[in-house]
Write a protein that holds these residues in place. Structure first.
Motif, mmCIF file in Angstrom:
data_model
loop_
_atom_site.group_PDB
_atom_site.id
_atom_site.type_symbol
_atom_site.label_atom_id
_atom_site.label_comp_id
_atom_site.label_asym_id
_atom_site.label_seq_id
_atom_site.Cartn_x
_atom_site.Cartn_y
_atom_site.Cartn_z
ATOM 1 N N SER A 189 54.855 50.394 36.613
ATOM 2 C CA SER A 189 54.196 50.633 36.096
ATOM 3 C C SER A 189 55.234 51.769 35.370
ATOM 4 C CB SER A 189 52.735 51.222 36.054
ATOM 5 O OG SER A 189 52.440 52.137 36.852
ATOM 6 N N PRO A 190 56.287 51.862 34.876
ATOM 7 C CA PRO A 190 57.042 52.490 33.818
ATOM 8 C C PRO A 190 56.592 52.833 33.107
ATOM 9 C CG PRO A 190 58.451 50.978 34.885
ATOM 10 C CD PRO A 190 57.201 50.369 35.322
ATOM 11 N N TRP A 191 56.375 54.176 32.013
ATOM 12 C CA TRP A 191 56.000 53.761 30.199
ATOM 13 C C TRP A 191 57.464 55.336 30.266
ATOM 14 C CZ3 TRP A 191 54.640 56.267 26.769
ATOM 15 C CH2 TRP A 191 53.909 55.969 26.126
ATOM 16 N N GLY A 192 57.317 56.839 30.302
ATOM 17 C CA GLY A 192 58.409 57.332 29.895
ATOM 18 C C GLY A 192 59.558 57.397 30.057
ATOM 19 N N LEU A 193 59.851 58.219 29.389
ATOM 20 C CA LEU A 193 62.074 58.019 29.784
ATOM 21 C C LEU A 193 62.443 59.637 29.042
ATOM 22 C CD1 LEU A 193 63.674 56.581 32.496
ATOM 23 C CD2 LEU A 193 64.696 55.104 30.100
ATOM 24 N N ALA A 194 63.352 59.996 30.119
ATOM 25 C CA ALA A 194 63.890 61.313 29.445
ATOM 26 C C ALA A 194 65.389 61.240 30.459
ATOM 27 C CB ALA A 194 62.379 62.228 29.614
ATOM 28 N N GLU A 195 65.798 62.406 30.057
ATOM 29 C CA GLU A 195 67.701 62.151 30.521
ATOM 30 C C GLU A 195 67.489 63.218 30.641
ATOM 31 O OE1 GLU A 195 72.191 60.176 29.538
ATOM 32 O OE2 GLU A 195 70.743 61.063 28.053
ATOM 33 N N LEU A 196 68.249 64.373 31.691
ATOM 34 C CA LEU A 196 68.724 65.319 32.303
ATOM 35 C C LEU A 196 69.262 66.120 31.722
ATOM 36 C CD1 LEU A 196 66.988 65.068 35.795
ATOM 37 C CD2 LEU A 196 65.617 66.480 34.197
ATOM 38 N N PRO A 197 69.853 67.207 31.342
ATOM 39 C CA PRO A 197 71.124 67.561 31.152
ATOM 40 C C PRO A 197 72.299 66.784 31.771
ATOM 41 C CG PRO A 197 69.955 69.524 31.018
ATOM 42 C CD PRO A 197 68.835 68.244 31.756
ATOM 43 N N ASP B 209 63.198 37.061 25.647
ATOM 44 C CA ASP B 209 62.288 36.438 26.825
ATOM 45 C C ASP B 209 63.403 36.436 27.882
ATOM 46 O OD1 ASP B 209 60.724 35.651 24.614
ATOM 47 O OD2 ASP B 209 61.749 33.642 24.298
ATOM 48 N N GLU B 210 63.903 37.820 28.098
ATOM 49 C CA GLU B 210 65.572 37.725 29.108
ATOM 50 C C GLU B 210 64.880 38.415 30.544
ATOM 51 O OE1 GLU B 210 69.097 38.116 28.922
ATOM 52 O OE2 GLU B 210 70.069 36.888 27.624
ATOM 53 N N TYR B 211 63.942 39.794 30.096
ATOM 54 C CA TYR B 211 63.420 40.486 30.625
ATOM 55 C C TYR B 211 61.964 40.945 30.419
ATOM 56 C CZ TYR B 211 68.476 41.371 31.411
ATOM 57 O OH TYR B 211 69.611 41.275 32.177
ATOM 58 N N GLY B 212 61.161 40.153 30.200
ATOM 59 C CA GLY B 212 59.617 40.019 30.072
ATOM 60 C C GLY B 212 59.639 41.026 29.015
ATOM 61 N N ARG B 213 58.319 42.431 29.277
ATOM 62 C CA ARG B 213 57.907 42.895 28.223
ATOM 63 C C ARG B 213 58.966 44.287 28.370
ATOM 64 N NH1 ARG B 213 51.775 42.925 27.334
ATOM 65 N NH2 ARG B 213 51.976 45.450 27.990
ATOM 66 N N LEU B 214 59.419 44.333 27.434
ATOM 67 C CA LEU B 214 60.541 45.867 26.874
ATOM 68 C C LEU B 214 58.955 47.306 26.142
ATOM 69 C CD1 LEU B 214 62.977 44.038 25.441
ATOM 70 C CD2 LEU B 214 62.696 44.992 27.486
ATOM 71 N N VAL C 211 63.577 50.031 29.712
ATOM 72 C CA VAL C 211 62.737 50.427 30.448
ATOM 73 C C VAL C 211 61.644 48.781 30.352
ATOM 74 C CG1 VAL C 211 61.100 51.257 31.743
ATOM 75 C CG2 VAL C 211 62.668 52.451 30.238
ATOM 76 N N THR C 212 61.971 47.782 31.191
ATOM 77 C CA THR C 212 60.676 46.900 30.986
ATOM 78 C C THR C 212 59.529 47.450 31.118
ATOM 79 O OG1 THR C 212 61.890 46.068 33.443
ATOM 80 C CG2 THR C 212 63.233 45.317 31.392
ATOM 81 N N SER C 213 58.409 46.458 31.319
ATOM 82 C CA SER C 213 57.140 46.453 31.137
ATOM 83 C C SER C 213 56.200 45.322 31.680
ATOM 84 C CB SER C 213 56.469 47.559 30.684
ATOM 85 O OG SER C 213 54.861 47.923 30.583
ATOM 86 N N GLU C 214 56.846 44.434 33.285
ATOM 87 C CA GLU C 214 55.931 43.614 33.518
ATOM 88 C C GLU C 214 55.136 44.063 34.637
ATOM 89 O OE1 GLU C 214 56.512 39.950 33.074
ATOM 90 O OE2 GLU C 214 56.639 41.019 30.826
ATOM 91 N N THR C 215 54.911 45.299 35.451
ATOM 92 C CA THR C 215 54.177 45.485 36.157
ATOM 93 C C THR C 215 53.080 46.573 36.124
ATOM 94 O OG1 THR C 215 55.160 47.176 37.017
ATOM 95 C CG2 THR C 215 56.034 45.345 37.806
ATOM 96 N N THR D 173 49.887 44.671 34.463
ATOM 97 C CA THR D 173 48.658 44.349 34.731
ATOM 98 C C THR D 173 48.851 43.331 33.452
ATOM 99 O OG1 THR D 173 47.276 45.871 33.132
ATOM 100 C CG2 THR D 173 46.716 46.403 35.532
ATOM 101 N N ARG D 174 49.660 43.739 32.325
ATOM 102 C CA ARG D 174 49.447 42.218 31.430
ATOM 103 C C ARG D 174 51.183 41.961 30.996
ATOM 104 N NH1 ARG D 174 47.280 45.404 26.239
ATOM 105 N NH2 ARG D 174 44.428 46.298 27.342
ATOM 106 N N GLY D 175 51.815 41.900 32.020
ATOM 107 C CA GLY D 175 53.446 40.922 32.641
ATOM 108 C C GLY D 175 53.133 40.356 33.319
ATOM 109 N N THR D 176 54.351 39.453 33.779
ATOM 110 C CA THR D 176 54.355 38.102 34.830
ATOM 111 C C THR D 176 55.535 39.119 35.238
ATOM 112 O OG1 THR D 176 52.865 36.529 33.865
ATOM 113 C CG2 THR D 176 54.425 36.239 35.878
ATOM 114 N N PRO D 177 55.033 40.053 36.644
ATOM 115 C CA PRO D 177 56.185 40.314 37.032
ATOM 116 C C PRO D 177 57.091 39.059 38.667
ATOM 117 C CG PRO D 177 54.393 42.216 37.745
ATOM 118 C CD PRO D 177 53.733 40.620 37.235
ATOM 119 N N GLY D 178 58.490 39.554 38.061
ATOM 120 C CA GLY D 178 59.409 38.582 38.739
ATOM 121 C C GLY D 178 60.706 39.858 39.823
#
Length: 383
Positions: A75-83, A340-345, A360-364, A366-371
């Motif tokens: 269930s990844p959601w937020g993403l930030a880059e460190l210095p 349709d290559e990586y599912g929900r983005l 970041v993909t978002s298949e896990t 609860t609304r996606g179809t994880p592979g």
């Protein structure tokens, strides 16, 4: 709608495996789920290439998947880059923040964030990094809130205890917003949702259904349109993406209901229409979106600016949209990539001076179809 898994950059997916994907696996409205069926032919922009391959060599908007920087995320959601270039990624449902080595893909857990109460579309969501602090937008027991935690940035460092920055944001099972980002002015911006209570979006006294602008400590930023308030714009349903273009203009992606999803150019103090209007209405007093999509093509999430365009991750639409800009206007029709290559983005972040994107993909969730390998962070090269 089916999607195929491919092998990219030497990291194995499940090649040639077609999965049956239902755009909405939950009756809840929001975050890619819809309360109703969208109209059959409501597209305002073309749906993009029939396949998800990149544009021809040398073409504007070229996209190449250069590799996979992380796999097996939950269930990844937020993403930030460190210095130094490494990444921090949040898990909405597991309440954790993980450091990802940008070169090797090694994952290091920084632990759970105390006080997060996941549920529905809420949990540990957007991240931002500034001056030794990690900022997080999260759902607590009584509200949504923004906190910050000290982090030295070293591989062995742990997050400090969360300190409140802004509390009292409305919470619900849906439409919790969640995106935060620092603007070129050094102020912290946040996109919120109206939590399914549509009246909050037009109520300038509520923090729901708004874009907020504040100092890094959570106080109303100087020059805000409503004195003494962190409210920057209103009339939003569920803001999911924030990004600034080369001229410092703020853009935001937003979930519509059953008809139109939106990309908006944000102007301080302006009204973006919800729930009175959805999509382009041409009505006095409301700002029309610069681009709109039928809901099966988008359910837009994070956005980033790179190479003269806004890049928008789509959840239900399962593609990456490129919207070319010229000043405050579109300079061409949106294009779709990775369809349709990586599912929900879920999240897209520019890096390398705009030459590369993290996706970041978002298949896990609860609304996606994880592979195999889901969820993952992809490294894209764009032109």
């Amino acid at each position: 709608m089916g999607r195929g898994r491919v092998v990219v950059g030497g990291v194995a997916g499940a090649a040639a495996l077609l999965l049956l994907v239902v755009g909405c696996s939950s009756p809840q409205d929001g975050d890619g789920g819809r309360a109703g069926t969208p109209p059959a032919s409501s597209a305002s922009v073309p749906s993009g290439p029939p396949a998800s391959s990149a544009a021809p060599s040398g073409a504007a908007g070229r996209v190449r998947v250069a590799g996979t920087s992380a796999e097996g995320l939950r269930s990844p959601w937020g993403l930030a880059e460190l210095p130094g270039g490494d990444l921090l990624v949040s898990s909405r449902d597991e309440r954790t923040i993980t450091r990802v080595d940008a070169r090797t893909g090694r994952q290091t857990s920084l632990g759970e964030v105390p006080g997060v109460v996941p549920g529905g579309e809420g949990g540990l969501m957007g991240l931002a990094v500034r001056d030794g602090w990690v900022y997080a937008y999260l759902t607590a027991s009584s509200d949504n809130r923004i906190v910050r935690m000290r982090y030295g940035g070293g591989a062995g460092d742990r997050l400090g205890p969360p300190e409140p920055v802004l509390t009292g944001l409305p919470k619900g099972l849906v439409h919790n917003g969640g995106r935060i980002a620092f603007g070129p002015d050094g102020m912290l911006y946040a996109g919120t949702g109206e939590t399914g209570r549509t009246g909050l979006a037009q109520d300038k006294g509520s923090l729901g259904g708004k874009i907020l602008r504040m100092t890094p400590e959570g106080r109303p930023a100087p020059g805000n349109p409503f004195p003494g308030s962190v409210v920057y714009s209103y009339g939003h349903r569920n803001v999911q993406g924030l990004a600034w273009d080369a001229d410092g203009r703020l853009w935001a992606s937003e979930f519509g209901q059953n008809t139109w999803d939106e990309l908006n150019l944000i102007q301080p103090g302006r009204n973006y229409g919800w729930p009175v209007v959805e999509g382009r209405a041409g009505r006095a007093g409301f700002v029309d979106p610069v681009a709109q999509w039928s809901t099966d093509q988008a359910s837009p999430s994070g956005i980033a600016y790179a190479r003269g365009a806004i890049w928008m991750a789509a959840l239900r639409g399962e593609r990456l949209w490129r919207i070319p800009l010229s000043g405050a206007e579109r300079s061409g029709e949106p294009e779709a990539f990775l369809k349709d290559e990586y599912g929900r983005l879920r999240t897209v972040l520019a890096t390398g001076g705009g030459a590369r994107l993290w996706l970041v993909t978002s298949e896990t969730d609860t609304r996606g179809t994880p592979g195999p390998g889901d969820d993952r962070i992809l490294r894209l090269e764009v032109g």
